[in-house]
Design a protein around this motif. Structure first.
Motif, PDB file in Angstrom:
ATOM      1  N   ASP A   1      -6.029  10.963   4.705  1.00 15.80           N
ATOM      2  CA  ASP A   1      -5.800  10.529   6.080  1.00 15.80           C
ATOM      3  C   ASP A   1      -5.122   9.170   6.177  1.00 15.80           C
ATOM      4  O   ASP A   1      -5.008   8.603   7.257  1.00 15.80           O
ATOM      5  N   LYS A   2      -4.688   8.652   5.056  1.00 13.53           N
ATOM      6  CA  LYS A   2      -3.762   7.528   4.980  1.00 13.53           C
ATOM      7  C   LYS A   2      -4.207   6.265   5.722  1.00 13.53           C
ATOM      8  O   LYS A   2      -3.703   5.928   6.810  1.00 13.53           O
ATOM      9  N   ALA A   3      -5.170   5.572   5.128  1.00 12.47           N
ATOM     10  CA  ALA A   3      -5.563   4.262   5.643  1.00 12.47           C
ATOM     11  C   ALA A   3      -4.346   3.355   5.700  1.00 12.47           C
ATOM     12  O   ALA A   3      -3.483   3.392   4.831  1.00 12.47           O
ATOM     13  N   GLY A   4      -4.290   2.541   6.744  1.00 12.76           N
ATOM     14  CA  GLY A   4      -3.157   1.643   6.889  1.00 12.76           C
ATOM     15  C   GLY A   4      -1.957   2.301   7.537  1.00 12.76           C
ATOM     16  O   GLY A   4      -0.836   1.811   7.404  1.00 12.76           O
ATOM     17  N   SER A   5      -2.189   3.400   8.257  1.00 12.95           N
ATOM     18  CA  SER A   5      -1.098   4.054   8.970  1.00 12.95           C
ATOM     19  C   SER A   5      -1.603   4.571  10.307  1.00 12.95           C
ATOM     20  O   SER A   5      -2.812   4.639  10.553  1.00 12.95           O
ATOM     21  N   ILE A   6      -0.672   5.004  11.139  1.00 11.46           N
ATOM     22  CA  ILE A   6      -1.034   5.563  12.438  1.00 11.46           C
ATOM     23  C   ILE A   6      -1.827   6.854  12.281  1.00 11.46           C
ATOM     24  O   ILE A   6      -2.642   7.216  13.132  1.00 11.46           O
ATOM     25  N   LEU A   7      -1.627   7.561  11.151  1.00  9.02           N
ATOM     26  CA  LEU A   7      -2.291   8.846  10.936  1.00  9.02           C
ATOM     27  C   LEU A   7      -3.807   8.705  10.941  1.00  9.02           C
ATOM     28  O   LEU A   7      -4.525   9.549  11.477  1.00  9.02           O
ATOM     29  N   ASN A   8      -4.304   7.637  10.334  1.00  5.88           N
ATOM     30  CA  ASN A   8      -5.748   7.453  10.225  1.00  5.88           C
ATOM     31  C   ASN A   8      -6.392   7.270  11.589  1.00  5.88           C
ATOM     32  O   ASN A   8      -7.485   7.788  11.851  1.00  5.88           O
ATOM     33  N   LEU A   9      -5.712   6.561  12.479  1.00 10.55           N
ATOM     34  CA  LEU A   9      -6.310   6.262  13.779  1.00 10.55           C
ATOM     35  C   LEU A   9      -6.471   7.504  14.640  1.00 10.55           C
ATOM     36  O   LEU A   9      -7.403   7.583  15.447  1.00 10.55           O
ATOM     37  N   TYR A  10      -5.580   8.481  14.481  1.00  8.03           N
ATOM     38  CA  TYR A  10      -5.729   9.724  15.249  1.00  8.03           C
ATOM     39  C   TYR A  10      -7.076  10.390  14.984  1.00  8.03           C
ATOM     40  O   TYR A  10      -7.610  11.098  15.841  1.00  8.03           O
ATOM     41  N   ARG A  11      -7.642  10.158  13.813  1.00  6.18           N
ATOM     42  CA  ARG A  11      -8.900  10.805  13.439  1.00  6.18           C
ATOM     43  C   ARG A  11     -10.078  10.269  14.239  1.00  6.18           C
ATOM     44  O   ARG A  11     -11.125  10.912  14.307  1.00  6.18           O
ATOM     45  N   TRP A  12      -9.921   9.092  14.839  1.00  7.51           N
ATOM     46  CA  TRP A  12     -11.030   8.471  15.569  1.00  7.51           C
ATOM     47  C   TRP A  12     -10.830   8.545  17.080  1.00  7.51           C
ATOM     48  O   TRP A  12     -11.464   7.829  17.837  1.00  7.51           O
ATOM     49  N   LEU A  13      -9.939   9.438  17.495  1.00  7.66           N
ATOM     50  CA  LEU A  13      -9.615   9.614  18.904  1.00  7.66           C
ATOM     51  C   LEU A  13      -9.773  11.074  19.309  1.00  7.66           C
ATOM     52  O   LEU A  13      -9.557  11.977  18.499  1.00  7.66           O
ATOM     53  N   SER A  14     -10.124  11.289  20.565  1.00  7.54           N
ATOM     54  CA  SER A  14     -10.255  12.636  21.117  1.00  7.54           C
ATOM     55  C   SER A  14      -9.427  12.698  22.404  1.00  7.54           C
ATOM     56  O   SER A  14      -9.844  12.200  23.444  1.00  7.54           O
ATOM     57  N   PRO A  15      -8.232  13.286  22.350  1.00  8.22           N
ATOM     58  CA  PRO A  15      -7.339  13.263  23.512  1.00  8.22           C
ATOM     59  C   PRO A  15      -7.866  14.102  24.676  1.00  8.22           C
ATOM     60  O   PRO A  15      -8.523  15.126  24.485  1.00  8.22           O
ATOM     61  N   ARG A  16      -7.548  13.664  25.871  1.00 11.95           N
ATOM     62  CA  ARG A  16      -7.815  14.448  27.072  1.00 11.95           C
ATOM     63  C   ARG A  16      -6.531  14.508  27.905  1.00 11.95           C
ATOM     64  O   ARG A  16      -5.933  13.477  28.218  1.00 11.95           O
ATOM     65  N   THR A  17      -6.134  15.717  28.252  1.00 11.34           N
ATOM     66  CA  THR A  17      -4.981  15.921  29.117  1.00 11.34           C
ATOM     67  C   THR A  17      -5.440  15.996  30.567  1.00 11.34           C
ATOM     68  O   THR A  17      -6.410  16.695  30.878  1.00 11.34           O
ATOM     69  N   ILE A  18      -4.754  15.288  31.439  1.00 11.61           N
ATOM     70  CA  ILE A  18      -5.068  15.292  32.869  1.00 11.61           C
ATOM     71  C   ILE A  18      -3.811  15.697  33.640  1.00 11.61           C
ATOM     72  O   ILE A  18      -2.758  15.063  33.500  1.00 11.61           O
ATOM     73  N   LYS A  19      -3.930  16.764  34.420  1.00 13.15           N
ATOM     74  CA  LYS A  19      -2.826  17.211  35.282  1.00 13.15           C
ATOM     75  C   LYS A  19      -3.212  16.984  36.738  1.00 13.15           C
ATOM     76  O   LYS A  19      -4.272  17.429  37.175  1.00 13.15           O
ATOM     77  N   GLU A  20      -2.354  16.308  37.450  1.00 12.30           N
ATOM     78  CA  GLU A  20      -2.565  16.105  38.883  1.00 12.30           C
ATOM     79  C   GLU A  20      -1.456  16.821  39.653  1.00 12.30           C
ATOM     80  O   GLU A  20      -0.264  16.549  39.434  1.00 12.30           O
ATOM     81  N   THR A  21      -1.867  17.719  40.529  1.00 10.27           N
ATOM     82  CA  THR A  21      -0.915  18.434  41.381  1.00 10.27           C
ATOM     83  C   THR A  21      -0.877  17.767  42.746  1.00 10.27           C
ATOM     84  O   THR A  21      -1.916  17.607  43.401  1.00 10.27           O
ATOM     85  N   PHE A  22       0.317  17.386  43.192  1.00  6.44           N
ATOM     86  CA  PHE A  22       0.430  16.623  44.431  1.00  6.44           C
ATOM     87  C   PHE A  22       0.356  17.507  45.686  1.00  6.44           C
ATOM     88  O   PHE A  22      -0.196  17.101  46.706  1.00  6.44           O
ATOM     89  N   THR A  23       0.933  18.685  45.595  1.00  4.28           N
ATOM     90  CA  THR A  23       0.882  19.602  46.749  1.00  4.28           C
ATOM     91  C   THR A  23       0.314  20.926  46.272  1.00  4.28           C
ATOM     92  O   THR A  23       1.051  21.818  45.844  1.00  4.28           O
ATOM     93  N   PRO A  24      -1.001  21.087  46.307  1.00  7.24           N
ATOM     94  CA  PRO A  24      -1.616  22.288  45.759  1.00  7.24           C
ATOM     95  C   PRO A  24      -1.244  23.523  46.585  1.00  7.24           C
ATOM     96  O   PRO A  24      -1.048  23.440  47.806  1.00  7.24           O
ATOM     97  N   PRO A  25      -1.128  24.715  45.958  1.00  2.00           N
ATOM     98  CA  PRO A  25      -0.862  25.956  46.702  1.00  2.00           C
ATOM     99  C   PRO A  25      -2.059  26.307  47.582  1.00  2.00           C
ATOM    100  O   PRO A  25      -3.199  25.964  47.287  1.00  2.00           O
ATOM    101  N   THR A  26      -1.773  27.001  48.660  1.00  2.00           N
ATOM    102  CA  THR A  26      -2.827  27.415  49.608  1.00  2.00           C
ATOM    103  C   THR A  26      -2.927  28.928  49.729  1.00  2.00           C
ATOM    104  O   THR A  26      -3.692  29.436  50.566  1.00  2.00           O
ATOM    105  N   ASP A  27      -2.143  29.650  48.944  1.00  2.00           N
ATOM    106  CA  ASP A  27      -2.180  31.123  48.967  1.00  2.00           C
ATOM    107  C   ASP A  27      -2.040  31.617  47.542  1.00  2.00           C
ATOM    108  O   ASP A  27      -1.184  31.142  46.791  1.00  2.00           O
ATOM    109  N   TYR A  28      -2.904  32.571  47.184  1.00  2.00           N
ATOM    110  CA  TYR A  28      -2.882  33.039  45.799  1.00  2.00           C
ATOM    111  C   TYR A  28      -1.643  33.868  45.479  1.00  2.00           C
ATOM    112  O   TYR A  28      -1.291  34.080  44.321  1.00  2.00           O
TER     113      TYR A  28
END
Length: 543
Positions: A508-535
């Motif tokens: 996992d390569k100490a001293g690089s960006i690769l190692n830090l990814y191992r200590w993170l848990s990403p979360r994706t957030i989507k915000e819809t500005f004009t939500p649909p009102t009909d299926y």
């Protein structure tokens, strides 16, 4: 709350001080060594806001001067591990919520404190506690640990910048959360910088940490911990405990909030950790991150075109600096028959020129191995080789522990490429060489690849570019850090990210960006500005 986007540009590597005769750093370091030796410090565990003293004191002694006592540390038990976990989890919410620029400021301040005020103390405690000479201490406990702190701040700032694209009528963003729970950091005796990096790289990402250093590294570990607290690290973010390994594992690996382990040590211990964690998977809140850098049986492959002076220098430095107690140390070398006599002659002359003794005498290239257990193990390999028909001692072989754990750098020559000292990790100043027929270079590459279960570091020494290309290809999976015309040691943060695969760890390569990814848990957030009102979708209409 951040009110701006702050910049943490790529740093430059910390300059290595020379400690040349008459230099101010040499004068200051010698003064600090004398100061440290006059004291007998009392080292507590650091758990939350408390300095915990149990009364079960363990003496800290220089490996090169075993009659001297530097001080004592207080040994803990399972209850202290539980207490450290509780303190970490209590600190978790506020630490994770702290703005990144404030977290970053703590680690950057620590780096500057080490570079200035505490440089001779980091080096001095490493020299005395781990028997490193001034140069080996400087590149480890000053330069490398400063680089880890500064480069990791830069790398994490780059991670935070990574964001997804957004479509019309929406906005997407990505946040990099710390892991859910606590991280366990287990660090070895041989590098103070590893002792600093394993807990701080996880903590920098917003995690809370329980840190257990090797008992033989407590002297420098406590100095680093004191610096971190002075830099403003909040109580409970990193908790420093001294307990037996099995006790630590029994508590941490059964805990519901165990989120990951950042480990450097033996392959056997890491394998056991992985086994226990696997058996306990049903107990955890989430899948733990298991990151480990373990053993090595690092090689130097020499081509018939190589310069004998380059070969001998790479072996003398790569095998014997810090008494061979590096995961990356050159411990097996393959010498072509046309160069064998010249290389052996230079190795003998080099070993005989080494001065060995205490770290306070700056003319000593070799100091002591870490403890009696290590001394006895190394000596057993040397003693067996001296009696074995398949091996002979080319130079060295003397061992003496009357005043300290001194093992003379030793070169063994074997006629068997699978001889025990060509295969097993010794972790001491022992180099084994095998002489191969000069016309069998390509076949010997296959031998190098198949001999050891490890795959940490290795090098090819050659003036023939085609041979370098062939070795690089054939040995692609034999080393995570591969060197051309150099020793297989001395990785620098930001230049050669360090780590190996196979039995050498998770790479996992100490001293690089690769190692830090191992200590993170990403979360994706989507915000819809004009939500649909009909299926209903348009495709449902026929007209």
């Amino acid at each position: 709350m951040s009110l701006g986007t702050f910049s943490y540009p790529l740093p430059v590597n910390e300059p290595v001080l020379s400690y040349a005769p008459g230099s101010p750093e040499k004068k200051r370091l010698k003064s600090v060594l004398a100061e440290l030796k006059k004291q007998k410090i009392d080292v507590p565990m650091y758990i939350g806001a408390e300095e915990v003293r149990t009364g079960k004191k363990i003496a800290m002694r220089p490996p090169h001067e075993t009659k001297h006592i530097l001080g004592y540390f207080h040994m803990g038990d399972a209850a202290h591990v539980e207490k450290a976990i509780d303190a970490a989890l209590k600190a978790k919410a506020s630490w994770a919520a702290m703005p990144w620029e404030d977290r970053a400021g703590i680690f950057l301040k620590a780096a500057d404190l080490i570079a200035t005020k505490y440089r001779p103390y980091m080096n001095g405690t490493t020299m005395l506690g781990q028997s490193k000479n001034a140069y080996q201490a400087e590149i480890d406990s000053a330069c490398e640990i400063i680089d880890f702190l500064k480069f990791n701040v830069h790398y994490l700032s780059e991670i935070y910048k990574q964001q997804p694209i957004s479509g019309p009528g929406m906005h997407n963003r990505l946040e990099f959360r710390p892991l859910e729970g606590f991280v366990l950091a287990v660090t070895p005796f041989n590098f103070t910088a590893i002792g600093g990096n394993l807990p701080t790289s996880a903590a920098m990402c917003g995690n809370v940490v329980v840190w257990k250093p090797a008992n033989t590294q407590v002297y420098s570990a406590q100095m680093f911990m004191r610096i971190m607290k002075e830099a403003g690290l909040p109580d409970g973010v990193i908790n420093l405990v001294y307990v037996e390994g099995p006790v630590l594992g029994d508590v941490c690996f059964k805990h519901r909030d165990f989120a990951g382990v950042h480990f450097t040590g033996s392959t056997g211990v890491f394998n056991k950790m992985w086994e226990v964690i696997g058996k306990n998977m049903g107990q955890y809140r989430s899948y733990p991150r298991i990151v480990g850098e373990t053993g090595g049986k690092d090689f130097v492959m020499v081509h018939p075109s190589a310069d004998p002076d380059v070969v001998a220098t790479a072996l003398l430095r790569g095998a014997f600096e810090f008494q061979g107690q590096k995961c990356s140390a050159a411990s097996r070398a393959y010498i072509p028959s046309n160069l064998a006599d010249a290389v052996k002659k230079k190795l003998v002359a080099g070993v005989k020129s080494f001065k060995m003794g205490t770290v306070e005498n700056f003319t000593n290239f070799i100091n002591a191995v870490i403890d009696e257990k290590s001394f006895d193990k190394i000596k057993s390999y040397i003693d067996k080789a001296a009696k074995d028909k398949k091996a002979k001692i080319v130079v060295g072989g003397k061992c003496d522990k009357k005043t300290g754990y001194f093992v003379q750098p030793t070169v063994i020559e074997t006629t068997d490429p699978h001889y025990v000292t060509m295969c097993e990790e010794i972790f001491g100043p022992v180099l084994t060489i095998y002489i191969y027929p000069e016309q069998s270079f390509e076949q010997t590459l296959e031998l190098v690849d198949a001999t050891s279960p490890y795959a940490l570091t290795g090098s090819i020494i050659s003036t023939d570019r085609a041979a370098i290309v062939l070795a690089t290809e054939k040995l692609r999976n034999a080393a995570g850090n591969f060197y051309i015309n150099d020793k297989p040691t001395g990785a620098v943060v930001g230049q050669q990210p360090f780590g190996g695969a196979r039995a050498s760890g998770t790479n996992d390569k100490a001293g690089s960006i690769l190692n830090l990814y191992r200590w993170l848990s990403p979360r994706t957030i989507k915000e819809t500005f004009t939500p649909p009102t009909d299926y209903r979708y348009p495709f449902l209409n026929e007209i």
